[in-house]
Motif scaffolding. Structure first.
Motif, short mmCIF file in Angstrom:
data_model
loop_
_atom_site.label_atom_id
_atom_site.label_comp_id
_atom_site.label_asym_id
_atom_site.label_seq_id
_atom_site.Cartn_x
_atom_site.Cartn_y
_atom_site.Cartn_z
N PHE B 298 -15.47 40.96 -38.40
CA PHE B 298 -15.30 41.17 -37.00
C PHE B 298 -15.96 42.33 -36.47
O PHE B 298 -17.74 42.06 -35.54
CB PHE B 298 -14.54 40.63 -36.28
CG PHE B 298 -14.42 39.12 -36.34
CD1 PHE B 298 -13.62 38.25 -37.50
CD2 PHE B 298 -14.30 38.14 -34.60
CE1 PHE B 298 -13.94 36.90 -37.34
CE2 PHE B 298 -13.88 37.23 -34.96
CZ PHE B 298 -13.21 36.18 -36.20
N TYR B 299 -15.66 43.40 -36.49
CA TYR B 299 -15.49 44.28 -35.95
C TYR B 299 -16.62 45.57 -36.57
O TYR B 299 -17.30 46.40 -35.80
CB TYR B 299 -14.44 45.46 -36.05
CG TYR B 299 -14.18 46.29 -37.44
CD1 TYR B 299 -14.65 47.23 -38.07
CD2 TYR B 299 -13.06 45.35 -37.57
CE1 TYR B 299 -13.98 47.40 -39.63
CE2 TYR B 299 -12.30 46.12 -38.62
CZ TYR B 299 -13.19 46.50 -39.73
OH TYR B 299 -12.26 46.97 -40.52
N ASP B 300 -17.59 44.70 -37.60
CA ASP B 300 -19.03 45.66 -38.34
C ASP B 300 -19.41 44.57 -37.44
O ASP B 300 -21.27 45.14 -37.01
CB ASP B 300 -18.94 44.67 -39.70
CG ASP B 300 -18.72 45.87 -40.31
OD1 ASP B 300 -17.26 46.73 -40.02
OD2 ASP B 300 -18.64 45.68 -42.00
N GLU B 301 -19.81 44.05 -36.86
CA GLU B 301 -21.19 43.46 -35.99
C GLU B 301 -20.31 43.24 -34.85
O GLU B 301 -21.40 43.26 -33.62
CB GLU B 301 -20.49 41.58 -36.09
CG GLU B 301 -20.72 40.75 -37.06
CD GLU B 301 -22.46 40.97 -37.84
OE1 GLU B 301 -23.17 41.21 -36.98
OE2 GLU B 301 -22.97 40.91 -39.05
N GLY B 302 -19.63 44.06 -34.27
CA GLY B 302 -18.93 44.29 -32.76
C GLY B 302 -18.45 43.78 -32.00
O GLY B 302 -18.50 43.84 -30.75
N ALA B 303 -17.94 42.68 -32.72
CA ALA B 303 -17.52 41.89 -31.77
C ALA B 303 -15.59 41.58 -32.27
O ALA B 303 -14.71 42.30 -32.96
CB ALA B 303 -17.51 40.50 -33.07
N VAL B 304 -14.96 41.38 -30.75
CA VAL B 304 -13.70 41.84 -30.14
C VAL B 304 -13.04 40.10 -29.45
O VAL B 304 -13.77 39.54 -29.26
CB VAL B 304 -13.91 42.66 -29.78
CG1 VAL B 304 -14.59 42.30 -28.19
CG2 VAL B 304 -11.99 42.68 -29.52
N VAL B 305 -11.99 40.34 -30.32
CA VAL B 305 -11.77 38.41 -29.90
C VAL B 305 -10.54 38.82 -28.49
O VAL B 305 -9.44 40.24 -28.31
CB VAL B 305 -10.72 38.61 -30.80
CG1 VAL B 305 -9.96 37.02 -30.35
CG2 VAL B 305 -11.09 37.75 -31.92
N VAL B 306 -10.87 38.83 -27.48
CA VAL B 306 -10.48 39.04 -26.21
C VAL B 306 -9.47 38.03 -25.73
O VAL B 306 -8.12 38.18 -25.52
CB VAL B 306 -11.66 38.68 -25.27
CG1 VAL B 306 -12.72 40.51 -25.12
CG2 VAL B 306 -12.03 37.73 -24.90
#
Lengths: 387, 431
Positions: B298-306
């Motif tokens: 996730f964080y390698d792709e810039g994805a954050v779980v909100v």
């Protein structure tokens, strides 16, 4: 009187009919009739009947239903009965059903109630909770409330008031149904060569899709007809089947177990038809009667908590002894949490009293019977040779 | 085009609150490991529907088998335990939390931190939103032959909590649970003590909800799934109702306030996530055996779980529930019934829809867990509904909680990368 073959042929046709024609005909016969579907394991059919409605047991799609849409709703690691039930719904085979009850058997059936609400918001769908606390003033009171909620819901759908008199009449009919079912089971345990398990299964299965009045006659006729036939007695081993209370094995699997050398002298298929070990009293308030009988005389099965560790699993030992069985076959549906989580405890209890057992899994559409025949046959031989 | 996968760094960066949380959880393991010396009685119970405030009234120490399984999963010990249970006849089809627990017991009951897990004096079977709980503690009781208190929490099948349901749970507390705890502990129940504990819970719950809702900021200062797992630790387990939990959530909140002030993103094991590209809502538990690898995807792709539903299994506080000292037993009953998996599918779907809208998320990701039917059965239906209602794309991956055999990194990564591309396409199309 109909012959045994005629009776079982009728039941086979009912079993094969995935359009539930008999229930549709019953509904169409008079205006204002309603049908309420229910999933395994237990619902108070008496209340449905007392509302002038017909309870319809939905036990999945078996091995003849091609599941296409249903598979799109479930992951591969979920059992088969919910996916085939969804298939029945989406292919309009249940379009005549006026409501569905989902008893608290497991999380999958529980969640299916929510799926039904989302898929068919216009059709009544109700998760039917049963108490896991067996004190009359605690679980009993809660359950009476749940029964009354159900009664009021069904009154709204049917337009019929559920009177105490109607309820007592329905309780008597279902008491008779349970008595006859137990009589059938006793007959099979005493004379398994006269009442093969596959036939007994079909007789009971018919009770899921026809009115209880007809089913009571059907069971009586079958026992009378089966008694009159002279069928060869084989040197089979006597076994009890455990773990098949929800998703049903295909009829060929039931036959295969017998062909392999086992007389099935008891089982837990469709427990709803013999849920209570004693009659529901008719001389007290009907809701109290249904509630207290549920608390105090229900069959033992994995979806119900056993508060007393000392007797946990003992019911299976008792059943083996009462039926003079020589072993137990644990036959559970794949991914069936209740049956598979319970199994190690039951196996341990059987081990303590040296009752032999085997286990396998199936799905309602299992097609390959050879491995099951080999396993059950070896088990039957081992009982004969070494028990 | 996705960023090339880097190997996880060996130096894990942690907030001060994470260190505090770890010390708290480890402290409970220390307490459990030391009961032979302290003489404390031990109560086993589950996370959803746990009655920690009540159990503390009897001076007992809580053991949470799910937490043991999770901690063993994070330490890569659970796989062997699961196989041990399977050797003893437990089916490959059933819950791996149960098997990790049974396997740990069969291997000598040494807990994740290397300290012994004591036998239970009482099993508190809070049957809340998960059928497996019922069997799990029957299995443990079969081995331990100890007292068991059963609390049947009715499922909210029609989406509402009725007075009859609350009365039923309260009666069980009065007639089944409290008498058994008094008997086992030798401590008389004191309702004022319970009220005091509940007041502490409510305070911590306020800050906890504030933390969860901080993800509405852009960039989000937290990751509400992978980071959220740390945040739920104290409030979902042995610390709800304590001063320690109040203090922890105050610290956590201050830390996040500071991050918002600085416009910072969440802290990942490799430091601050600087470029928030995708805002995701998740449904379902995480995988614990490869959690860091999973998070990195996730964080390698810039994805954050909100927002995540998993952080609501021990209570749906963000929808308004608070423990209430003025109605102590009723409040405990309502808490149990409010737990996420005790809510019906239409309610769960509505929650997801609300999260997508309120947190301005780009889509829904379901991590479907092989051994958790309570979560998993119906998730594909929920996914369709949420997509239909929000117009946002959804994706589905399958892993397991603590069984390493069911985590296929390549498959999950491939699916996630495709999903993020789908979000990009939707954005370009102006959806």
């Amino acid at each position: 009187m109909a012959t045994r073959e005629e009776i079982t042929n009728r039941c086979q046709a009912l079993y094969d009919d995935l359009d539930f024609t008999a229930a549709r005909k019953w509904k169409d016969a008079e205006p204002g009739r309603h049908v309420i579907g229910y999933m395994p394991m237990y619902v108070p059919r008496e209340i449905i009947h007392a509302a002038g409605m017909m309870p319809l047991g939905i036990l999945g799609g078996g091995d003849q239903l091609e599941v296409i849409q249903g598979d799109a709703y479930y992951q591969s690691y979920i059992c088969r009965i919910p996916r085939s039930t969804i298939e029945l719904l989406l292919t309009d085979r249940l379009d005549f059903v006026d409501g569905m009850l989902f008893p608290s058997i497991c999380d999958v059936i529980r969640n299916l109630s929510g799926m039904w609400k989302l898929l068919r918001p216009d059709v009544y769908a109700h998760y039917f909770d049963v108490p896991q606390n067996y004190m009359r003033d605690v679980g009993g009171e809660f359950y009476i409330h749940e029964l009354n909620v159900l009664k009021e819901d069904l009154e709204k759908i049917s337009g019929n008031k559920v009177t105490n008199e109607a309820l007592k009449n329905s309780i008597e009919l279902y008491n008779e149904n349970r008595r006859l079912t137990r009589k059938l089971y006793k007959f099979r345990a005493d004379y398994p060569w006269l009442a093969p398990s596959s036939e007994v299964y079909l007789i009971n299965r018919a009770g899921m899709v026809i009115p209880v009045e007809d089913h009571n006659i059907l069971i009586t006729d079958y026992i009378d007809a089966a008694k009159q036939e002279d069928r060869p007695k084989r040197d089979n081993s006597r076994v009890v089947i455990s773990g098949s209370f929800c998703e049903q094995p295909p009829i060929n699997l039931i036959k295969s177990i017998e062909i392999s050398g086992c007389y099935v002298v008891d089982d837990d298929y469709m427990l709803v038809n013999r849920w209570f070990a004693k009659p529901v009293p008719t001389d007290i308030d009907p809701m109290q009667a249904l509630s207290y009988t549920f608390l105090e005389a229900s069959v033992k099965m994995p979806s119900c908590f056993e508060p007393n560790e000392d007797i946990k699993g003992q019911f299976l030992v008792d059943l083996v002894r009462e039926t003079n069985a020589e072993g137990v076959i644990f036959a559970a549906a794949s991914f069936c949490d209740p049956a598979l989580l319970e199994r190690p405890i039951l196996q341990d209890v059987l081990n303590q009293v040296d009752i032999p057992h085997i286990s396998f899994k199936y799905a309602e559409n299992t097609g390959q019977m050879q491995p099951i025949r080999e396993q059950a046959g070896t088990f039957a031989d081992s009982i004969k040779l070494w028990s | 085009m996705s960023a090339p996968q880097r190997k996880p760094s060996t130096d894990v960066q942690k907030d001060a609150s994470m260190a505090k949380q770890k010390a708290m959880i480890d402290g409970n393991f220390d307490r459990l490991g030391n009961v032979k010396n302290t003489g404390e009685k031990v109560s086993y119970t589950f996370v959803p529907g746990n009655l920690n405030e009540l159990i503390m009234c009897f001076d007992m120490v809580g053991n949470y088998p799910e937490i043991n399984a999770i901690q063993n999963g994070l330490r890569k010990k659970s796989g062997g335990m699961i196989m041990e249970a399977e050797k003893w006849g437990h089916s490959e089809d059933v819950c791996t939390y149960v098997k990790a627990d049974i396997g740990m017991m069969r291997k000598g009951n040494i807990g994740p931190t290397g300290q012994p897990i004591p036998e239970p004096d009482i099993l508190m079977l809070s049957y809340t939103g998960c059928y497996t709980f019922l069997k799990w503690f029957e299995l443990l009781r079969h081995d331990y032959k100890c007292e068991t208190a059963m609390l049947h929490v009715p499922y909210t099948g029609d989406g509402v909590i009725t007075k009859a349901m609350t009365d039923y749970v309260v009666k069980q507390l009065k007639e089944e649970v409290i008498p058994k705890y008094e008997k086992v502990s030798g401590v008389k129940f004191d309702i004022d003590r319970l009220r005091e504990n509940l007041a502490h819970s409510a305070k911590a719950e306020d800050d906890f909800v504030w933390v969860l809702e901080s993800a509405k900021n852009k960039p989000s200062p937290i990751d509400a799934y992978f980071g959220g797992i740390y945040y739920i630790g104290p409030i979902f387990t042995a610390f709800r109702g304590t001063d320690l939990a109040v203090d922890y959530y105050k610290t956590l909140r201050a830390e996040i306030e500071e991050r918002i002030r600085k416009g910072q993103g969440p802290i990942t094991p490799e430091g601050e996530m600087k470029n928030e590209k995708y805002r995701i809502v998740t449904e379902g538990p995480p995988n614990y055996t490869s959690m860091r690898e999973f998070w990195k995807m996730f964080y390698d792709e810039g994805a954050v779980v909100v927002a995540s539903t998993y952080t609501k299994v021990g209570g749906t506080y963000d929808f308004g529930f608070r423990h209430d000292p003025s109605r102590p037993l009723e409040s405990l009953a309502e808490y149990c019934m409010h737990c996420y998996t005790n809510r019906n599918l239409p309610e769960r779907t509505r929650m997801l829809e609300t999260y997508i809208n309120d947190y301005e998320a780009d889509g829904l990701l379901i991590n479907s867990i092989k051994s958790c039917n309570s979560f998993a059965a119906g998730e594909l239906m929920m996914m369709r509904e949420v997509e239909k209602r929000t117009g946002k794309p959804a994706a589905f991956v399958e892993t397991d909680l603590v069984d390493p055999r069911y985590f296929s990194a390549a498959n999950v990564k491939n699916r996630l990368e495709s999903y993020f591309q789908m979000i990009d396409q939707k954005r370009r199309a102006g959806v």
